[in-house]
Design a protein around this motif. Structure first.
Motif, PDB file in Angstrom:
ATOM      1  N   GLY A 289       0.760  -1.231   0.000  1.00 39.14           N
ATOM      2  CA  GLY A 289       0.000   0.000   0.000  1.00 39.14           C
ATOM      3  C   GLY A 289       0.792   1.283   0.000  1.00 39.14           C
ATOM      4  N   ASP A 290       0.042   2.365  -0.121  1.00 42.50           N
ATOM      5  CA  ASP A 290       0.526   3.741  -0.181  1.00 42.50           C
ATOM      6  C   ASP A 290       1.356   4.021  -1.430  1.00 42.50           C
TER       7      ASP A 290
ATOM      8  N   PHE B 223      -0.297   6.129  -3.529  1.00 40.19           N
ATOM      9  CA  PHE B 223      -0.851   7.470  -3.730  1.00 40.19           C
ATOM     10  C   PHE B 223      -0.195   8.501  -2.817  1.00 40.19           C
TER      11      PHE B 223
ATOM     12  N   LEU C 278       1.193   3.498 -10.699  1.00 42.02           N
ATOM     13  CA  LEU C 278      -0.018   2.693 -10.839  1.00 42.02           C
ATOM     14  C   LEU C 278      -0.011   1.870 -12.116  1.00 42.02           C
TER      15      LEU C 278
ATOM     16  N   MET D 215      -4.067  -2.580  -0.239  1.00 38.23           N
ATOM     17  CA  MET D 215      -4.510  -1.215  -0.060  1.00 38.23           C
ATOM     18  C   MET D 215      -3.985  -0.640   1.257  1.00 38.23           C
TER      19      MET D 215
ATOM     20  N   GLU E 206      -4.480   4.943  -0.173  1.00 41.16           N
ATOM     21  CA  GLU E 206      -5.424   4.520  -1.207  1.00 41.16           C
ATOM     22  C   GLU E 206      -6.850   4.746  -0.712  1.00 41.16           C
TER      23      GLU E 206
ATOM     24  N   TYR F  71     -10.063   8.300 -10.371  1.00 39.29           N
ATOM     25  CA  TYR F  71      -9.922   6.880 -10.039  1.00 39.29           C
ATOM     26  C   TYR F  71     -11.257   6.322  -9.539  1.00 39.29           C
TER      27      TYR F  71
ATOM     28  N   LEU G 273      -8.154  -1.171  -8.652  1.00 43.66           N
ATOM     29  CA  LEU G 273      -7.808  -0.968  -7.244  1.00 43.66           C
ATOM     30  C   LEU G 273      -8.884  -1.516  -6.311  1.00 43.66           C
TER      31      LEU G 273
END
Length: 364
Positions: A143-144, A146, A156, A177, A181, A211, A221
């Motif tokens: 995760g992370d 974003f 991505l 996730m 996210e 998104y 996602l």
């Protein structure tokens, strides 16, 4: 909300912005040097996709109808990704795996695409063309991807490509996730990089809706797990606290709850005690307790026994390198890639290894 308010103020100046150089907070880049995308939205039927590119600060659009054909970026549009759409992108993955011979894991990339690529190439996870070379191994990103950094889409789309390539090679990419996210997908935009304000403006959508459920990346996602058990290791973003055990939660139930509720607002999530626990506070994407000086090893042992694992591998809490705690029963894999300078990988085969930024493998 601060980001959105700034965006709304800029929307009124759209005509002026398109013809006037704009300085970004990250440096001296102007709108005439701005490239982003692709952002791929569902079209009028299941065979059509609207592909949006930002080239030299201007929006360009295409219609794409061939699932397995590579999407070609427009002329003079930098080095933006050129993905091939994966018809199996939203297929759900299992929560547990056994008998996996090679595992590599990392976390908290936060848009630092160049560091990510360098690290994966130096350890032969991908080749010079950024294609999967890890065979039947399993790679875990906890995760992370974003927020914070300036190359979110590049990260991505690379993960999207590797997801398909790993499966085709008999391996697996586990894209878990993280809290960032979850924040972006429900519209909490406090940490997005300022450059993406312009992307939102030109595409006439709030950043989170780039998104949304009608987008290729958004659908992909939303199909992903938040926790996965591989062999004798549990992987997730933040950590498991004792409340999980007391609630007698199961991986499959929790992963489905995350997928089902990720678009709800904070207020909606807070109304349900279980969802409030999962999405906030000491929930699995936020917990940092393993790094407290007074954390109880007895509590950790109860958690490991509950999941029938030897260790937990987590991101979220930054370190200078991959770090083992409690005799390697907790492995911290947030190696501060988000700073944009270096990072490390965790390798698990018969032993535990640190994969350094220079390409060395050192015993953990």
């Amino acid at each position: 909300m601060f980001i959105l308010s700034r965006l709304l103020r800029r929307c009124a100046l759209l005509g002026a912005v398109i013809s006037t150089p704009l300085a970004f907070a990250a440096g001296s880049q102007s709108i005439d040097e701005f490239y982003d995308g692709p952002y791929i939205f569902d079209g009028s039927d299941s065979t059509q996709h609207q592909v949006n590119w930002i080239c030299n600060g201007k929006l360009k659009q295409q219609v794409h109808t061939q699932l397995n054909a590579q999407i070609q970026r427009p002329h003079n549009c930098g080095q933006l990704p050129q993905p091939s759409l994966n018809p199996d992108a939203t297929q759900l993955s299992a929560d547990s795996y056994s008998g996996i011979k090679q595992i590599v894991a990392l976390s908290d990339v936060h848009g630092q695409f160049d560091v990510l690529v360098t690290l994966l190439q130096r350890h032969n996870i991908i080749d010079a063309q950024q294609n999967w070379t890890f065979g039947d191994g399993h790679m875990v990103m906890t995760g992370d991807m974003f927020d914070r950094g300036h190359q979110i889409n590049e990260v991505l789309w690379l993960m999207y490509k590797l997801d398909a390539q790993a499966t085709a090679a008999g391996g697996k990419l586990h894209l878990l996730m993280g809290n960032h996210e979850q924040m972006v997908l429900r519209g909490d935009l406090r940490y997005i990089h300022p450059r993406y304000e312009l992307s939102s403006q030109l595409l006439e959508r709030p950043y989170d809706q780039l998104y949304g459920r009608d987008t290729e990346i958004g659908q992909w996602l939303r199909s992903k797990n938040t926790l996965v058990k591989i062999n004798d290791t549990l992987f997730l973003h933040g950590g498991i606290d004792i409340e999980w055990v007391n609630r007698k939660l199961a991986l499959d139930k929790v992963n489905q709850l995350y997928r089902t509720n990720v678009d709800k607002t904070k207020a909606e999530l807070k109304q349900d005690p279980l969802l409030s626990y999962l999405f906030f506070g000491n929930g699995p994407t936020w917990f940092r307790g393993y790094f407290d000086e007074d954390y109880s090893q007895q509590e950790l042992e109860r958690i490991l026994a509950y999941f029938e694992v030897s260790r937990v591998a987590v991101g979220h809490t930054s370190q200078d390198r991959v770090l083992g705690r409690f005799n390697n029963k907790v492995i911290a894999i947030d190696s501060s890639i988000k700073k944009g300078k270096s990072g490390e990988l965790l390798f698990i085969d018969q032993q535990l290894w640190r994969g350094t930024f220079t390409g060395e493998k050192l015993s953990l």
